[in-house]
Write a protein that holds these residues in place. Structure first.
Motif, mmCIF file in Angstrom:
data_model
loop_
_atom_site.group_PDB
_atom_site.id
_atom_site.type_symbol
_atom_site.label_atom_id
_atom_site.label_comp_id
_atom_site.label_asym_id
_atom_site.label_seq_id
_atom_site.Cartn_x
_atom_site.Cartn_y
_atom_site.Cartn_z
ATOM 1 N N CYS A 38 -0.041 7.728 27.360
ATOM 2 C CA CYS A 38 0.536 9.056 27.588
ATOM 3 C C CYS A 38 -0.555 10.129 27.514
ATOM 4 O O CYS A 38 -1.401 10.082 26.642
ATOM 5 C CB CYS A 38 1.594 9.338 26.518
ATOM 6 N N GLY A 64 1.769 10.242 23.398
ATOM 7 C CA GLY A 64 3.068 9.663 23.065
ATOM 8 C C GLY A 64 4.157 10.695 22.872
ATOM 9 O O GLY A 64 4.797 10.736 21.817
ATOM 10 N N CYS A 65 4.390 11.521 23.911
ATOM 11 C CA CYS A 65 5.402 12.575 23.796
ATOM 12 C C CYS A 65 6.813 11.990 23.940
ATOM 13 O O CYS A 65 7.787 12.550 23.456
ATOM 14 C CB CYS A 65 5.172 13.640 24.855
ATOM 15 N N GLY A 66 6.929 10.857 24.616
ATOM 16 C CA GLY A 66 8.237 10.244 24.815
ATOM 17 C C GLY A 66 8.999 10.821 25.991
ATOM 18 O O GLY A 66 10.019 10.293 26.404
ATOM 19 N N ALA A 67 8.520 11.946 26.533
ATOM 20 C CA ALA A 67 9.286 12.630 27.570
ATOM 21 C C ALA A 67 8.657 12.509 28.958
ATOM 22 O O ALA A 67 9.346 12.603 29.957
ATOM 23 C CB ALA A 67 9.426 14.104 27.204
ATOM 24 N N CYS A 68 7.343 12.296 29.013
ATOM 25 C CA CYS A 68 6.676 12.318 30.315
ATOM 26 C C CYS A 68 6.956 11.031 31.097
ATOM 27 O O CYS A 68 7.508 10.076 30.574
ATOM 28 C CB CYS A 68 5.177 12.517 30.141
ATOM 29 N N CYS A 76 5.329 7.836 29.536
ATOM 30 C CA CYS A 76 6.064 7.332 28.373
ATOM 31 C C CYS A 76 7.333 6.595 28.807
ATOM 32 O O CYS A 76 7.644 5.519 28.311
ATOM 33 C CB CYS A 76 6.446 8.481 27.449
HETATM 34 ZN ZN LIG Z 1 4.292 10.997 27.162
#
Ligand SMILES: [Zn+2]
Length: 385
Positions: free
Chosen positions: A61, A65-69, A72
């Protein structure tokens, strides 16, 4: 800012290590914090594979590690070209599979960063498969990171584990699980505490129990099974009921997620794309994803059977507590009356024996025993006075 590591409950010691590894991985030079091979171990429900997948996301990422992009998200669905998540349905991972994997990952990462392979059941590698993998892990200077998951370090071949950095996950405390349910999932404190206790520190199961009506009513039906074991025929029926409940539960949760994932994947390829290369690429990716989803759903059914067995174990544990005169520490306090009358007709020794039987059945299932037969054998044992 939210992070892919937020979901790892009670694993602060691991998150620190992984975060510094991610930072180090960006510095370009090989440092102590970042290595090419890792082993994640821990009890069921502690989140070994979630931790490994989160680490994979954070490595690829752009925002650690944002989890949203896009990176991810695609990493978890098999849509990212540099992330491979190896799940297995079979008893073992064979050498041919590893060889095939190694040719797939031989190329440099397409995005220029890291290529990450998550192997969820490294304990199922055959010896020759493990040796083939070992060569890849030993190879210096590659941009591939190996994240292996196994129940314990002993389940991994010594030659492999000696080259890996080891991370041991803990079973999160009941308190930690309760807090997460309250804060993140907005569940009432009473319900959160109850769900955390009943699930015995298994965060996924606890959240599920607290949020899904069906799961909570299923639990009640499972806890009542021991009260219905009057005959051998009833025992077989109880086994079937347990399997049915567990299967329903798993399919309901996966169906909507499966659909969403496929939609996302199609969007990524541009829905309705008419270019020939696009269309075949998308079809192939969807097929891959469906295969992945099928394997995940098999695992979810197994997980949910295991969860049902944990509920059963808490029933006999409560029987013992009642016999010892400490009703205050009951787990299934919502069923105190039923369990109390049952406890009267039952010896403490027998309750211990039943708990042992349940634990044995869980071990057999973990070794891929056939679910229905295992549950039938168990129910017959539980039906004995
Ligand atoms: Zn991300």
């Amino acid at each position: 800012m939210s992070s892919v590591f937020d979901d790892l409950v009670g694993q602060e010691h691991i998150i620190d290590i992984l975060n510094s590894a991610v930072v180090a991985s960006r510095s370009g030079s090989d440092s102590q914090e970042m290595t090419h091979a890792w082993v994640f171990t821990g009890p069921p429900g502690s989140g070994k594979s979630s931790a490994a997948v989160a680490f994979a996301q954070a490595l690829i990422c752009p925002n650690q590690g944002c989890g949203a992009c896009n990176e991810c998200q695609s990493a978890t669905t098999g849509g990212h070209p540099d992330v491979e998540i190896i799940r297995t349905e079979g008893l073992s991972i064979k050498v041919e599979e590893i060889r095939e994997l190694l040719t797939r990952v031989a190329w440099a990462p397409s995005m220029g960063g890291w290529r990450v392979v998550v192997m969820e059941d490294a304990d199922r590698l055959t010896e020759s498969a493990a040796n083939a993998l070992l060569k890849a892990i030993e190879e210096p200077g590659t941009r591939t990171v190996w994240l292996l998951c196994a129940p314990t370090l002993h389940d991994v071949l010594p030659t492999i584990r000696s080259r890996c950095r080891h991370l041991q996950l803990r079973t999160p405390s009941i308190e930690a699980v309760t807090q997460v349910l309250i804060k993140r999932d907005k569940i009432s404190p009473t319900m959160a505490d109850f769900a955390a206790r009943v699930s015995q520190g298994h965060i996924g199961r606890a959240r599920y129990l607290a949020t899904k009506e069906l799961v909570s009513s299923n639990r009640k039906m499972i806890i009542q099974l021991p009260l219905q074991l009057g005959s051998l025929a009833a025992a077989f029926q109880a086994a079937q009921t347990l399997i049915d409940l567990a299967t329903d539960e798993a399919s309901i949760s996966s169906e909507s997620r499966d659909e969403k994932e496929i939609e996302k994947l199609q969007e990524a390829y541009g829905k309705g794309a008419t270019g020939r290369g696009m269309a075949t690429g998308a079809a192939k990716a969807v097929k891959e994803l469906e295969k992945e989803q099928k394997s995940r759903s098999t695992r979810m059914v197994r997980d949910s059977i295991d969860g049902a067995l944990v509920y059963l174990a808490t029933f006999y544990r409560d029987v013992m507590m009642l016999q010892a005169g400490s009703a205050g520490s009951m787990i299934n306090s919502d069923m105190q009356a039923e369990i109390e009358s049952y406890a009267l007709s039952f010896s403490a020794h027998s309750a211990i024996q039943k708990m042992v039987n349940i634990m044995e059945a869980r071990e057999h299932l973990a070794m891929n025993a056939a679910p229905l037969v295992t549950c039938e054998a168990l129910m017959c044992k539980l039906a004995r006075p």
